[in-house]
Structures are given as structure tokens and as C-alpha cells.
Design an enzyme around this catalytic site. Structure first.
Site, PDB file in Angstrom:
ATOM      1  N   LYS A  41     -25.520  23.486   0.492  1.00 25.38           N
ATOM      2  CA  LYS A  41     -24.553  24.241  -0.307  1.00 25.38           C
ATOM      3  C   LYS A  41     -23.521  23.277  -0.887  1.00 25.38           C
ATOM      4  CE  LYS A  41     -20.724  26.053  -0.293  1.00 25.38           C
ATOM      5  NZ  LYS A  41     -20.342  25.837  -1.711  1.00 25.38           N
ATOM      6  N   SER A  49     -12.241  19.639   3.141  1.00 27.34           N
ATOM      7  CA  SER A  49     -10.870  19.638   3.650  1.00 27.34           C
ATOM      8  C   SER A  49     -10.851  19.869   5.165  1.00 27.34           C
ATOM      9  CB  SER A  49     -10.071  20.739   2.954  1.00 27.34           C
ATOM     10  OG  SER A  49     -10.649  21.988   3.272  1.00 27.34           O
ATOM     11  N   GLY A  65     -13.178  22.306   7.438  1.00 25.28           N
ATOM     12  CA  GLY A  65     -13.966  21.580   8.443  1.00 25.28           C
ATOM     13  C   GLY A  65     -13.751  22.114   9.849  1.00 25.28           C
ATOM     14  N   GLU A 101     -16.507  15.647   8.185  1.00 27.25           N
ATOM     15  CA  GLU A 101     -15.705  14.543   7.649  1.00 27.25           C
ATOM     16  C   GLU A 101     -14.668  15.162   6.721  1.00 27.25           C
ATOM     17  OE1 GLU A 101     -15.632  11.706   8.903  1.00 27.25           O
ATOM     18  OE2 GLU A 101     -17.460  11.902  10.095  1.00 27.25           O
ATOM     19  N   CYS A 143     -11.228  10.830  -0.581  1.00 18.58           N
ATOM     20  CA  CYS A 143     -10.688  11.061   0.761  1.00 18.58           C
ATOM     21  C   CYS A 143     -10.024   9.796   1.285  1.00 18.58           C
ATOM     22  CB  CYS A 143     -11.788  11.512   1.702  1.00 18.58           C
ATOM     23  SG  CYS A 143     -13.197  10.429   1.666  1.00 18.58           S
ATOM     24  N   GLN A 147      -7.296  22.535  -8.916  1.00 17.72           N
ATOM     25  CA  GLN A 147      -6.847  21.242  -8.415  1.00 17.72           C
ATOM     26  C   GLN A 147      -5.572  20.808  -9.148  1.00 17.72           C
ATOM     27  OE1 GLN A 147      -8.021  19.938  -5.851  1.00 17.72           O
ATOM     28  NE2 GLN A 147      -7.208  17.857  -5.902  1.00 17.72           N
ATOM     29  N   GLU A 177      -1.960  15.901   2.575  1.00 12.99           N
ATOM     30  CA  GLU A 177      -2.935  15.313   1.651  1.00 12.99           C
ATOM     31  C   GLU A 177      -2.739  15.948   0.272  1.00 12.99           C
ATOM     32  OE1 GLU A 177      -7.160  16.346   1.869  1.00 12.99           O
ATOM     33  OE2 GLU A 177      -7.629  14.220   1.674  1.00 12.99           O
TER      34      GLU A 177
HETATM   35  P1  NAD Z   1     -13.228  22.269   0.655  1.00 14.81           P
HETATM   36  O1  NAD Z   1     -12.999  22.233   2.117  1.00 14.81           O
HETATM   37  O2  NAD Z   1     -12.480  23.240  -0.158  1.00 14.81           O
HETATM   38  O3  NAD Z   1     -14.762  22.549   0.347  1.00 14.81           O
HETATM   39  C1  NAD Z   1     -15.788  21.719   0.860  1.00 14.81           C
HETATM   40  C2  NAD Z   1     -17.072  22.521   0.896  1.00 14.81           C
HETATM   41  O4  NAD Z   1     -16.941  23.562   1.866  1.00 14.81           O
HETATM   42  C3  NAD Z   1     -17.413  23.222  -0.437  1.00 14.81           C
HETATM   43  O5  NAD Z   1     -18.808  23.197  -0.627  1.00 14.81           O
HETATM   44  C4  NAD Z   1     -16.943  24.640  -0.174  1.00 14.81           C
HETATM   45  O6  NAD Z   1     -17.580  25.604  -0.962  1.00 14.81           O
HETATM   46  C5  NAD Z   1     -17.318  24.802   1.295  1.00 14.81           C
HETATM   47  N1  NAD Z   1     -16.636  25.901   1.997  1.00 14.81           N
HETATM   48  C6  NAD Z   1     -15.438  26.455   1.708  1.00 14.81           C
HETATM   49  N2  NAD Z   1     -15.184  27.454   2.581  1.00 14.81           N
HETATM   50  C7  NAD Z   1     -16.220  27.522   3.438  1.00 14.81           C
HETATM   51  C8  NAD Z   1     -16.551  28.336   4.563  1.00 14.81           C
HETATM   52  N3  NAD Z   1     -15.735  29.295   4.984  1.00 14.81           N
HETATM   53  N4  NAD Z   1     -17.706  28.116   5.194  1.00 14.81           N
HETATM   54  C9  NAD Z   1     -18.545  27.127   4.785  1.00 14.81           C
HETATM   55  N5  NAD Z   1     -18.307  26.332   3.733  1.00 14.81           N
HETATM   56  C10 NAD Z   1     -17.154  26.514   3.068  1.00 14.81           C
HETATM   57  O7  NAD Z   1     -13.001  20.767   0.118  1.00 14.81           O
HETATM   58  P2  NAD Z   1     -13.069  20.240  -1.385  1.00 14.81           P
HETATM   59  O8  NAD Z   1     -11.845  20.692  -2.106  1.00 14.81           O
HETATM   60  O9  NAD Z   1     -14.404  20.531  -1.967  1.00 14.81           O
HETATM   61  O10 NAD Z   1     -13.000  18.662  -1.155  1.00 14.81           O
HETATM   62  C11 NAD Z   1     -11.814  17.952  -1.033  1.00 14.81           C
HETATM   63  C12 NAD Z   1     -11.568  17.595   0.427  1.00 14.81           C
HETATM   64  O11 NAD Z   1     -12.680  16.858   0.927  1.00 14.81           O
HETATM   65  C13 NAD Z   1     -10.377  16.696   0.637  1.00 14.81           C
HETATM   66  O12 NAD Z   1      -9.650  17.177   1.738  1.00 14.81           O
HETATM   67  C14 NAD Z   1     -10.993  15.334   0.957  1.00 14.81           C
HETATM   68  O13 NAD Z   1     -10.197  14.493   1.738  1.00 14.81           O
HETATM   69  C15 NAD Z   1     -12.231  15.747   1.663  1.00 14.81           C
HETATM   70  N6  NAD Z   1     -13.227  14.685   1.642  1.00 14.81           N
HETATM   71  C16 NAD Z   1     -13.478  14.017   2.797  1.00 14.81           C
HETATM   72  C17 NAD Z   1     -14.398  12.980   2.813  1.00 14.81           C
HETATM   73  C18 NAD Z   1     -14.702  12.219   4.082  1.00 14.81           C
HETATM   74  O14 NAD Z   1     -15.751  11.593   4.153  1.00 14.81           O
HETATM   75  N7  NAD Z   1     -13.840  12.273   5.074  1.00 14.81           N
HETATM   76  C19 NAD Z   1     -15.085  12.646   1.640  1.00 14.81           C
HETATM   77  C20 NAD Z   1     -14.801  13.368   0.480  1.00 14.81           C
HETATM   78  C21 NAD Z   1     -13.882  14.396   0.500  1.00 14.81           C
END
Ligand code: NAD
Length: 478
Positions: free
Chosen positions: A172, A226, A230, A247, A281, A328, A379
């Protein structure tokens, strides 16, 4: 372009809610339409992955590797087009986006080669005539949930190691990286990946995420996104006792000591903070500078920032483009407004394009904030960098570690003792001397400490461990 789901080898367009993606570099241009799935689509994808598992797991790893090599070759051939779609979809400058796609090619080749490498070891047994050895077996069906900021590399750094280990997948992607995901998945199909091995389900995480995590028969889940999401993913996975990795976010610091090479430092700090519009990130968002060179550092920063080219993502000269979406933009502007009201503006970039033509945010460097200010602790995930002065190395280290996150950190110094102490004492998963906080190498383990990670690691050999379980086998032949 439209998104489609790939379920059991069939391309399907869900007939529910739709969303038009506007190009974040130029919001008058539509890039494509995202078709959102429902729970039933996710369940079908899970079923398809389950059915495909036995045959895929039974193939030799070498044969699976050959398919990954073919995917790598095709992705390399189609690099320009894939990069172009992603740049238009989420606004990453095209030069960086091409680099990201090439990273995907390297990741595919790296894991393809694992198909002919050892997956266990022979261990002496306590009894005579016993052959004792370990081997890796697949987890089974894995759920892969990815963010939008690396729309090609992050999915591949999860999918490739999962596949070489014999797992099947329900993927997904993030809502605003779903056109890229559909385009990438086409290459996997065209390269001959058997039906059902990779299933793509496009949808809103908040709507189909729980079906994926609670109702699909998953044996593991890998999430990047996020920290808030997570933690939710981790709690659902823990309830089912399935293997998981999360992550998550970061608040990464660069420490600049008085003996640093200022030219190298300023370039690395700006690249870490502002490439990808600060949406990595591992982006540098706090810069902790030893007081004795604070003014000198600011002068050098101002000079370099004046040269920064900020324009459309498709402009090959762009150092940074827009942020990825209206959502964003709103989120980042909340912090920009806070910064403009409550801090001293040290310097800011100059847009070479009309700000209102897309989701542009002027890069900003601010100071005069307390260490507990939201700008220092939360963040932001945008082009906003906070400067913090420090009396000396010890205070700088203390400030660096004063965050709930622990993803990456850098120190700029020519003092080997301080450099080595920083490598020891910075509470992060990726720590560097005289290199920017951002940028990971596919052959090295990557992940965070504290609230940035489930304390697992991705990429390199670490990913092979995550997407498998170890069996200890023994045979008596006396
Ligand atoms: P997000 O948490 O909003 O979404 C990430 C994914 O989770 C998306 O596919 C989203 O649709 C899905 N999601 C949302 N709600 C969910 C739920 N209830 N159940 C299952 N899946 C769900 O994050 P984002 O805005 O897409 O990405 C930005 C974030 O990602 C930042 O916080 C960044 O630091 C982090 N990030 C971390 C790393 C790392 O390796 N540590 C790498 C890249 C990005």
C-alpha cells in the site's frame, strides 16, 4: 495517467472515491487520477498473495534473483519516464529523482545477487554424526506500507529483499505516490514476476490500513512514515504477534565545531536541510554551532544560500522545488508562520518562480528559539532550519540528543577525538563526521533509535534478516 490495483496478476480500477493529483510545481496541471480501494480490495490482495506464496517460496533463490535482475534492467531503461512521473506527482527535483530511480536499480541488483549467496551456516553439534545448520525461510505474506517522499527507492528497498527471500507482498503506497507506484509495478509485471507475488492496493491509509493490518493474513509488516502512524501499525502488529518494522520521523541535527572546514560544512548543511525541500526523514533541521564561529558560519550560510536555485521540479537546475502537496504546504506553513512571528530570520532563499504557481515554501534559516520550542522539537518536514548556539562540544552533544527522535546526526570538525566521541555518544542510528545528515547507502543498514524506529534496520544485509526467519536444522546420520 490513472492508478490501478494489481491483484493476483490482474489490473483492476476500483470504482469508489477518486482524487486528481495536481502537479505541486504547477497546480494548474493535472498529473493523473488516483482510484481509492476499499477493504474488499485489500482482502482480495491478501488472498492472492497467500495463494502465490507456495510456488514463489519453492523457486530457487537464484531464479527469483534472475527476475529481480530483469526488473532492474527494465527500470534502468525506463528511468527517465519513471523519474518524470514521480517528479510531477510529488515535486522532487528531476535531477534528484533520477538519482533515486537509479538507487532503485542498484537495490534490485544488490538483492538479486543475494539469490546465490549463503543463507545460513554450519554449526558443530554436541553429538557425533550430526549435521547442524541454519537456514533462512520466508516470513510468508508481508504487508508493505510506504510514504511519498521516496516514491521509488523506499518501496524497492522493502520489496526487493522481501522477494528474494521468497515472500509474497501486499503493497500500500502513500496516496500521493500512487501514480509512481502503479508505474513501478508495471515494470515488475513486464519483467515476468509471477501473478500474485506482488499485489498493489492503492488507497487511503486511514480507510484501508486497518483492514490490511487486522483482517489480511499477514506474516509480517514493514512500514515507513510518520511516528504517529508507525506506532499505530506497531500496536496492531504486536496484537497479532507478527514481525514488524516501523521506520519513522526524525529531527536531525548537524553540529558545527569551531575548527570545521566552513565551506564543506555549509554546503553539506544546506544540502541536508533543503534538498527535496526538507522532506527527507534524515533532513537536517537543527544546526548547533559553536558560539566562537557562529557569526562566521552565518555569513558563509547567507552567501551560499543566495546561490540556491528554487524552481519547478522539472527544471534541471532546481536545488529544491515545491513541497509535495497542498496538505504538506499547509502543515509546513504553520511552522513558517510560527517562525516568522517568534524568531529571528537569519537568511532565506529566493524563489525563481511565482510562489502561488505551486506548493512552494521559501527556505528559511531562523535563530533565537529556546531548545523546547516546537520548531526545535517537532518534525517539520519542510525547508526550515533552526540554528542553536552552543558553548562547546559537550553542550552541542547534549542539544543534539535532546529530542525524542534518533534517526541521523552529523558533526563537522577536524578534531578526531571529538569526531569519535560524537560517533559514540550521538543517540541516532546513522551518525557521520563531515558528511550531511541525509543520504543513505543501500548496502548499509539504515534505521533509527528512540522514537524514530522499531529498532530494526532496513537495507543492506539487515533487510534479509527482517524478511526471513531462521531455522536451526539437525540431521543424525550415524
Ligand atoms: P504517514 O504516516 O502519513 O503515511 C505513511 C503511510 O502510512 C502512507 O502509505 C499512509 O497511507 C499509511 N497510513 C496512514 N494511516 C494508516 C493507518 N491507519 N494504517 C495503515 N497505514 C496507514 O507518513 P507520510 O506523510 O507519507 O511520510 C512522511 C513521514 O515519513 C515523515 O514523518 C518522515 O520522517 C517519515 N519517513 C521516515 C523514513 C525512515 O526511514 N525513517 C523514511 C522516509 C520517511
Amino acid at each position: 495517467m490513472n492508478t490501478q490495483n494489481l491483484i493476483g496478476g490482474e489490473w483492476i480500477t476500483p470504482n469508489g472515491e477518486q482524487m486528481t493529483i495536481q502537479n505541486p510545481s504547477d497546480v494548474t496541471l493535472d498529473v493523473g487520477v488516483v482510484h481509492f480501494s476499499r477493504d474488499t480490495d485489500v482482502l482480495q490482495a491478501g488472498e492472492a498473495a497467500k495463494q502465490a506464496l507456495a510456488n514463489w517460496a519453492a523457486m530457487t533463490p537464484g531464479a527469483r534473483g534472475n527476475i529481480l535482475y530483469r526488473i532492474a534492467t527494465m527500470l534502468e531503461e525506463q528511468l527517465e519516464d519513471v523519474a518524470h512521473i514521480s517528479s510531477m506527482e510529488m515535486g522532487k527535483p528531476i535531477s534528484e529523482m533520477k538519482g533515486e530511480v537509479m538507487r532503485g536499480v542498484h537495490l534490485l541488483r544488490y538483492y538479486a545477487a543475494e539469490g546465490v549467496r549463503a543463507t545460513g551456516s554450519v554449526i558443530p553439534a554436541s553429538q557425533e554424526h550430526v549435521l547442524q545448520y541454519t537456514k533462512r525461510v520466508p516470513l510468508g505474506v508481508v504487508g508493505i506500507i510506504t510514504p511519498w517522499n521516496f516514491p521509488i527507492a523506499i518501496p524497492i528497498w522493502k520489496i526487493a529483499p522481501a522477494l528474494i527471500n521468497g515472500n509474497t507482498i501486499v503493497w500500500k503506497p502513500a496516496e500521493i505516490a500512487s501514480l509512481s507506484a502503479t508505474r513501478l509495478t508495471r515494470i515488475f509485471v513486464d519483467a515476468g514476476l509471477p501473478a500474485g507475488v506482488l499485489n498493489l492496493v492503492v488507497g487511503r491509509g486511514s480507510i484501508i490500513g486497518n483492514a490490511l493490518l487486522e483482517k489480511v493474513h499477514l506474516d509480517g509488516v514493514s512500514f515507513t512514515g510518520s511516528t504517529a502512524t508507525g506506532m499505530h501499525v506497531a500496536s496492531l502488529a504486536a496484537k497479532r504477534n507478527i514481525k514488524y518494522q516501523t521506520e519513522m520521523g526524525g529531527k536531525n541535527a548537524a553540529v558545527v565545531l569551531k575548527d570545521a572546514d566552513l565551506q564543506l560544512t555549509v554546503q553539506a548543511v544546506l544540502s541536508g536541510a533543503f534538498r527535496s525541500a526538507g522532506q527527507k526523514c534524515t533532513a537536517t533541521s537543527r544546526v548547533i554551532v559553536e558560539k566562537s564561529i557562529y557569526n562566521q558560519f552565518i555569513d558563509a550560510l547567507r552567501k551560499e544560500m543566495a546561490l540556491m536555485h528554487i524552481s519547478s521540479a522539472l527544471d534541471p537546475k532546481s536545488y529544491l522545488g515545491p513541497v509535495a502537496s497542498a496538505f504538506q504546504h499547509e502543515k509546513v506553513m504553520h511552522y513558517v508562520d510560527m517562525a516568522r512571528t517568534n524568531t529571528e530570520i537569519v537568511t532565506e532563499g529566493k524563489l525563481q518562480i511565482e510562489a502561488s504557481s505551486g506548493h512552494y515554501v521559501t527556505p528559511l534559516v531562523v535563530s533565537g528559539v529556546t531548545v523546547d520550542d516546537p520548531l526545535v522539537q517537532e518534525e517539520i518536514f519542510g525547508p526550515l532550519m533552526v540554528l542553536l548556539p552552543a558553548d562547546n562540544f559537550d553542550e552541542a552533544l547534549e542539544l543534539c540528543n535532546r529530542t525524542v527522535y534518533g534517526l541521523s546526526a552529523s558533526i563537522f570538525t577536524n578534531d578526531i577525538q571529538k569526531g569519535l566521541r560524537f560517533l559514540d555518544e550521538a543517540q541516532v542510528g546513522m551518525v557521520r563526521v563531515n558528511q550531511e545528515t541525509a543520504g543513505v547507502e543501500y548496502q548499509s543498514p539504515f534505521g533509527g533509535m528512540k522514537m524514530s524506529s522499531s529498532h530494526t534496520r532496513e537495507q543492506g544485509q539487515a533487510a534479509l534478516d527482517f524478511y526471513s526467519q531462521t531455522k536451526t536444522c539437525a540431521v543424525y546420520y550415524g
